[in-house]
Design an enzyme around this catalytic site. Structure first.
Site, mmCIF file in Angstrom:
data_model
loop_
_atom_site.group_PDB
_atom_site.id
_atom_site.type_symbol
_atom_site.label_atom_id
_atom_site.label_comp_id
_atom_site.label_asym_id
_atom_site.label_seq_id
_atom_site.Cartn_x
_atom_site.Cartn_y
_atom_site.Cartn_z
ATOM 1 N N GLU A 138 -2.989 -9.737 15.790
ATOM 2 C CA GLU A 138 -2.906 -8.671 14.824
ATOM 3 C C GLU A 138 -4.159 -8.745 13.854
ATOM 4 O O GLU A 138 -4.593 -9.887 13.602
ATOM 5 C CB GLU A 138 -1.752 -8.704 14.028
ATOM 6 C CG GLU A 138 -1.748 -7.898 12.704
ATOM 7 C CD GLU A 138 -0.150 -7.463 12.395
ATOM 8 O OE1 GLU A 138 0.589 -7.771 12.958
ATOM 9 O OE2 GLU A 138 -0.077 -6.477 11.603
ATOM 10 N N ASN A 180 3.891 -11.712 10.837
ATOM 11 C CA ASN A 180 4.852 -10.834 11.424
ATOM 12 C C ASN A 180 5.366 -11.732 12.699
ATOM 13 O O ASN A 180 4.790 -11.698 13.538
ATOM 14 C CB ASN A 180 4.174 -9.539 11.780
ATOM 15 C CG ASN A 180 3.808 -8.727 10.641
ATOM 16 O OD1 ASN A 180 4.349 -8.784 9.603
ATOM 17 N ND2 ASN A 180 2.525 -8.016 10.760
ATOM 18 N N GLU A 264 6.398 -5.166 4.290
ATOM 19 C CA GLU A 264 6.095 -4.280 5.261
ATOM 20 C C GLU A 264 7.140 -4.312 6.575
ATOM 21 O O GLU A 264 6.669 -4.555 7.983
ATOM 22 C CB GLU A 264 4.685 -4.876 6.012
ATOM 23 C CG GLU A 264 3.568 -4.376 5.069
ATOM 24 C CD GLU A 264 2.164 -4.521 5.494
ATOM 25 O OE1 GLU A 264 1.956 -5.289 6.383
ATOM 26 O OE2 GLU A 264 1.126 -3.913 4.958
ATOM 27 N N LYS A 338 -2.935 -12.924 -2.064
ATOM 28 C CA LYS A 338 -4.224 -12.369 -1.523
ATOM 29 C C LYS A 338 -5.355 -12.308 -2.638
ATOM 30 O O LYS A 338 -4.831 -12.330 -3.944
ATOM 31 C CB LYS A 338 -3.952 -10.950 -0.878
ATOM 32 C CG LYS A 338 -3.224 -11.256 0.220
ATOM 33 C CD LYS A 338 -3.177 -9.588 1.138
ATOM 34 C CE LYS A 338 -2.509 -9.686 2.427
ATOM 35 N NZ LYS A 338 -2.575 -8.456 3.152
ATOM 36 N N ASP A 343 -5.591 -5.088 -0.718
ATOM 37 C CA ASP A 343 -5.463 -5.673 0.864
ATOM 38 C C ASP A 343 -6.882 -5.908 1.337
ATOM 39 O O ASP A 343 -7.252 -5.028 2.320
ATOM 40 C CB ASP A 343 -4.724 -4.533 1.727
ATOM 41 C CG ASP A 343 -4.401 -5.239 3.127
ATOM 42 O OD1 ASP A 343 -4.330 -6.655 3.257
ATOM 43 O OD2 ASP A 343 -4.054 -4.496 3.895
ATOM 44 N N GLU A 371 -10.876 -7.129 8.752
ATOM 45 C CA GLU A 371 -9.962 -6.089 8.980
ATOM 46 C C GLU A 371 -10.736 -4.831 8.142
ATOM 47 O O GLU A 371 -10.871 -3.661 8.896
ATOM 48 C CB GLU A 371 -8.712 -6.206 8.558
ATOM 49 C CG GLU A 371 -7.804 -5.149 8.751
ATOM 50 C CD GLU A 371 -6.366 -5.232 8.264
ATOM 51 O OE1 GLU A 371 -6.089 -6.511 7.823
ATOM 52 O OE2 GLU A 371 -5.706 -4.318 8.108
HETATM 53 O O1 GCW Z 1 -2.468 -4.923 5.206
HETATM 54 C C1 GCW Z 1 -2.023 -5.665 6.175
HETATM 55 C C2 GCW Z 1 -2.435 -5.771 7.499
HETATM 56 C C3 GCW Z 1 -1.464 -6.013 8.291
HETATM 57 C C4 GCW Z 1 -1.030 -7.443 7.896
HETATM 58 C C5 GCW Z 1 -0.609 -7.258 6.625
HETATM 59 C C6 GCW Z 1 -0.271 -8.770 5.774
HETATM 60 C C7 GCW Z 1 -0.021 -9.152 9.331
HETATM 61 O O2 GCW Z 1 -3.050 -4.270 7.970
HETATM 62 O O3 GCW Z 1 -1.948 -5.785 9.893
HETATM 63 O O4 GCW Z 1 -0.014 -7.926 8.680
HETATM 64 O O5 GCW Z 1 -1.644 -6.813 5.669
HETATM 65 O O6 GCW Z 1 -1.306 -9.357 5.204
HETATM 66 O O7 GCW Z 1 0.912 -9.240 5.956
#
Ligand code: GCW
Length: 657
Positions: A138, A180, A264, A338, A343, A371
């Site tokens: 991912e 995930n 998510e 984070k 994000d 990303e």
């Molecule tokens: O914004 C998101 C990413 C996902 C990721 C998520 C996270 C692993 O686009 O791909 O999932 O953050 O940090 O959990």
């Protein structure tokens, strides 16, 4: 082995006289074997002569010994004309000392006598891999996983080189699977995958790395066959305890779990009306007997928002979900936060939980998988960003409250805390897709071990180790790296507003890509203004910070300009500190960003005969792409704003209509 050795590609040390070293120690064990192997590889490559094992007259001994006064992962190197000694608190410290010595030798810093002593800034220095068991990754931009393929765990020569690479920069924990946790990944906990995990962990142990797994909070149901995963249910607790007993007994260097819950679509304690503290503490109880740790992620928000709802604010939610739980987590739980509230955008404010939590172990989560910063097809050296974030004063307390103070636990007596990064590796030949992206991996590890290093120092080391320390190479690559994050920010979504990317893939400019979507990331551009009001008059996000930050962010006049559009809705005729209107500022930075990439490309091209051809070509191709792609960013954003405002560029440059 069809992959590069990145910064461990030892090469002759210029002007060094041939020296015979002898490796001398009383110590024994797998880490010591790996230390010997490293010297056996590096010294002949650098000095042309194979080292002797054991004392021998006429050689320069490299003596390895323990001094338990030192921290286990700390080391001291003393070098004089007659000998070199490395002392450490434990074998792993000797390993770090070995890599440090080899780094000094390779970068030409070991010719004179010297003494250095280093001890790690952060207890946990962790790699978060988002690798899936089918071999995909991912947000992976460097090929496929080298941990998994076709629902199997892979253990081979590359596993060792991976561990070696991580240890060489001081990383001591690795979570090998995606947060995930889907398909067969929940079964990593079970007997089904135990054998290869034991093998992998054994390799890791030889390099001082603990193996962690991401787990699915619903595992008792998905894997254990129970009818609930409620953390307060007795059977659930017993299931986790039994599962942990097995895994920790089989794998001595098993570290614990990383958990993405209620986020998510991942399952979590909310399903049973339980808090995240109840969920995390239940797991913490299960791993406690073995010294295990639960790393619990704070990336929890509503991803089903209606774009018409202008009150709900994704930026606010992580803080709101966790602040009330301060002090309620067990001491072997770490909240992984984070770096910013949304994000991993190219620019975000520092996450407000760092200033807010006072009685909770914290860990910062960076992302070196780029990303939103060019996906390893653009050069974007992130260490300047990390430096700024770590030095940010949170006002959590009166003093010692920068992000780096908090996550390192310094002065707080925390022992469970540290730094993590979402990794940028895959099975590409060069590990990181873009050869220059390896600087982010190197830099993250170095910074996590030594949190006062500057991005320039780190870049210099990395360049010298990777490409050699010829002066033009050092100079140009350093400039390219240091220019890259600011350049990316200039041609990207402006002033902290973020996003403007294609949905799902998160690559390429698309101003309205997420504008009418459910993810809570809106720019709300009209003909006269841009941005979301997150002040006390808007969503109130600014008030999640302690003073004086709350007041500073709350007003357009005092808000740091680079975050202007994160915090405020601003008219295009607003006058910036440069004297330009906001609109003109955005036009200008977008033109400048592309010009910066042109300069970066030219600097790379001048190195044609000085960089190993394959690596030169790989980077060249990506930088050429970056140039075209930065133009696409520039033109999409400028055109969009021009169409909205009908105000042309004051300098008359081409904006498409
Ligand atoms: O914004 C998101 C990413 C996902 C990721 C998520 C996270 C692993 O686009 O791909 O999932 O953050 O940090 O959990």
């Amino acid at each position: 082995m069809d992959y590069t050795k990145v910064w461990l590609n030892y090469r002759p040390v210029k002007s060094a006289s041939a020296q015979v070293f002898s490796l001398c120690t009383q110590e024994k064990g797998p880490i010591i074997d790996n230390i010997f192997a490293e010297f056996d590889t590096a010294l002949p490559a650098m000095y042309g002569i194979v080292p002797v094992h054991g004392y021998k007259d006429g050689t320069i001994p490299i003596e390895l010994s323990l001094d338990t006064v030192l921290h286990a992962e700390a080391y001291r190197i003393e070098k004089n004309e007659k000998k070199i000694s490395i002392t450490a608190g434990a074998h792993v410290g000797l390993l770090y000392g070995t890599f440090a010595l080899l780094r000094f030798m390779q970068t030409g810093k070991a010719s004179a006598d010297f003494t250095v002593e280093k001890s790690p800034s952060n207890p946990l220095r962790m790699a978060n891999h988002w690798d899936n068991m089918d071999g995909s990754i991912e947000r992976g931009y460097s090929g496929k996983s080298f941990f998994f393929a076709d629902d199997k765990v892979i253990v081979n020569e590359r596993t060792r080189d991976y561990a070696r690479m991580m240890a060489s920069v001081g990383i001591n924990a690795s979570v090998i699977n995606n947060v995930n946790v889907r398909f067969s990944a929940p079964f990593l906990l079970t007997e089904r995958y135990r054998k290869p995990l034991i093998e992998m962990a054994k390799i890791f142990a030889g390099y001082g790395i603990k193996l962690f797994l991401s787990v699915n909070f619903a595992s008792p149901v998905r894997v254990g066959g129970l009818d609930t995963a409620d953390p307060l249910d007795k059977n659930v607790q017993v299931w986790w305890r039994d599962t942990c007993k097995d895994i920790f007994e089989d794998i001595p260097n098993f570290g614990g779990f990383l958990v993405k819950a209620d986020s998510e679509g991942e399952f979590g304690p909310f399903a049973y009306g339980r808090t995240h503290a109840e969920g995390a503490n239940m797991l913490a109880d299960a791993v406690r007997p073995y010294g295990g740790i639960i790393v619990w992620r704070c990336f929890v928000y509503n991803c089903q928002q209606d774009w018409r709802d202008n009150i709900t604010d994704r930026a606010c939610q992580s803080y709101l979900n966790f602040i009330e739980l301060d002090g309620k987590f067990a001491d072997n739980v770490i909240l992984q936060i984070k770096n910013g509230p949304v994000d991993f955008q190219v620019r975000e404010p520092v996450h407000p939980l760092f200033g807010g939590l006072k009685h909770t172990n914290m860990m910062i989560e960076f992302q070196i998988a780029q990303e939103y910063t060019g996906q390893q097809r653009h050069v974007c050296y992130l260490l300047p960003e990390f430096r700024e974030i770590l030095d940010f004063k949170t006002y959590n307390g009166e003093e010692f409250d920068t992000v780096k103070d908090l996550v390192s636990g310094k002065n707080y007596g925390y022992k469970n805390c540290g730094m993590a990064a979402v990794m940028n590796t895959g099975n590409d030949k060069n590990w990181t897709g873009h050869d220059l992206a390896a600087a982010n991996l190197y830099g993250f590890g170095r910074l996590a071990y030594e949190d006062t290093l500057t991005p320039e120092e780190i870049a210099q080391e990395w360049i010298a180790l990777t490409f050699g320390n010829e002066s033009q190479v050092m100079e140009n690559v350093q400039k390219i790296l240091m220019m890259s994050w600011p350049a990316y920010e200039k041609y990207n979504a402006p002033l902290g507003i973020g996003w403007m990317v294609n949905p799902n893939v998160h690559f390429g400019p698309n101003v309205d890509g997420y504008e009418y979507d459910r993810w809570g990331t809106y720019h709300r551009i009209s003909h006269s203004a841009i941005g979301r009001d997150r002040s006390s008059r808007g969503t109130g996000y600014s008030q999640q910070y302690p003073e004086p930050l709350a007041s500073m962010y709350d007003q357009i006049e005092t808000c740091p300009e680079e975050l202007l559009l994160f915090f405020h809705r601003v008219r295009f005729d607003h006058i910036m500190s440069t004297g330009e209107t906001l609109l003109q500022y955005i036009y200008n930075t977008h033109f400048e960003g592309v010009e910066d990439v042109e300069k970066m490309l030219t600097m790379w091209e001048t190195l044609k005969d000085k960089i190993e051809p394959e690596s030169y070509a790989r980077v060249l191709e990506r930088m050429q792409f970056q140039l075209e792609h930065s133009k696409e960013w520039r033109d999409r954003i400028n055109t969009y704003l021009y169409r909205m405002t009908e105000i042309p560029d004051a300098k008359g440059r081409k904006i498409y209509d």
